[in-house]
Design an enzyme around this catalytic site. Structure first.
Site: not given
Length: 205
Positions: A63-64
């Site tokens: 997610r990043d």
């Protein structure tokens, strides 16, 4: 990046990871004037995708993903900073995320990560990884950002610029893989890092 140990001190949790002496791919690009040549970047891309593929296979979504979170250790690329990672197979069972909120770095985020951050799947990491390759190769972000517009509005309503528009000399096979991974509809992308890894040419043609 290898996890070494964890514990707590006076109520503060900590964990220990291996030290990566080569900095990040963002650092590497900066040291080279803003971009990394394809021949140099591709081995690092494939190595880091191998690590991300393992995470996806084990049920985790990062997610990043961004150049700052791909580190170099003895010239080998490794995925780092799983601070926003979540077991996607259990999405919705935790109160740690709130639907409608978003996490990560907006310029490397696909639309669904903004609108439905709680339920993002590996396919969203695929978009972020491709966006990272795009930026490292061209020095530009996939979207054509306008300082007069909110970047979130652009992400939600515009399509990425084809990488060959920014880098006309890029090999067609690699350009096609990156553009496919950056498609707006998650169903049209590679489903996970393993499939993206399989699609990328392993040698220059």
């Amino acid at each position: 990046v290898r996890f070494l140990d964890s514990g707590s001190d006076q109520g503060t949790f900590f964990f220990v990871m291996e030290y990566c002496d080569g900095g990040s791919l963002a650092d590497a690009a900066k040291a080279r004037g803003g971009t990394i040549p394809l021949d140099e970047l591709m081995p690092w891309a494939l190595q880091s995708l191998e690590g991300l593929a393992v995470a996806h296979k084990e049920g985790f979504v990062h997610r990043d993903i961004k150049p700052h979170n791909i580190l170099l250790h003895r010239s080998r690329a490794k995925i780092s900073d799983f601070g926003l990672a979540k077991n996607f197979q259990k999405a919705g069972l935790s109160g740690m995320s709130i639907t409608g909120n978003y996490g990560g770095t907006p310029v490397f985020m696909p639309p669904e990560q903004i609108t439905n951050f709680k339920y993002v799947k590996p396919v969203s990491d695929v978009w972020s990884f491709a966006a990272s390759l795009y930026q490292l190769l061209t020095g530009k972000f996939p979207y054509r950002f306008d300082p007069k517009r909110n970047p979130i509005d652009i992400i939600l309503n515009e399509s990425p610029v084809s990488i060959r528009e920014r880098m006309p000399g890029l090999e067609k096979k690699i350009a096609t893989v990156i553009d496919t991974a950056l498609l707006r509809n998650p169903k049209d992308r590679y489903a996970d890092a393993g499939k993206l890894l399989a699609a990328l040419p392993k040698t220059r043609s």
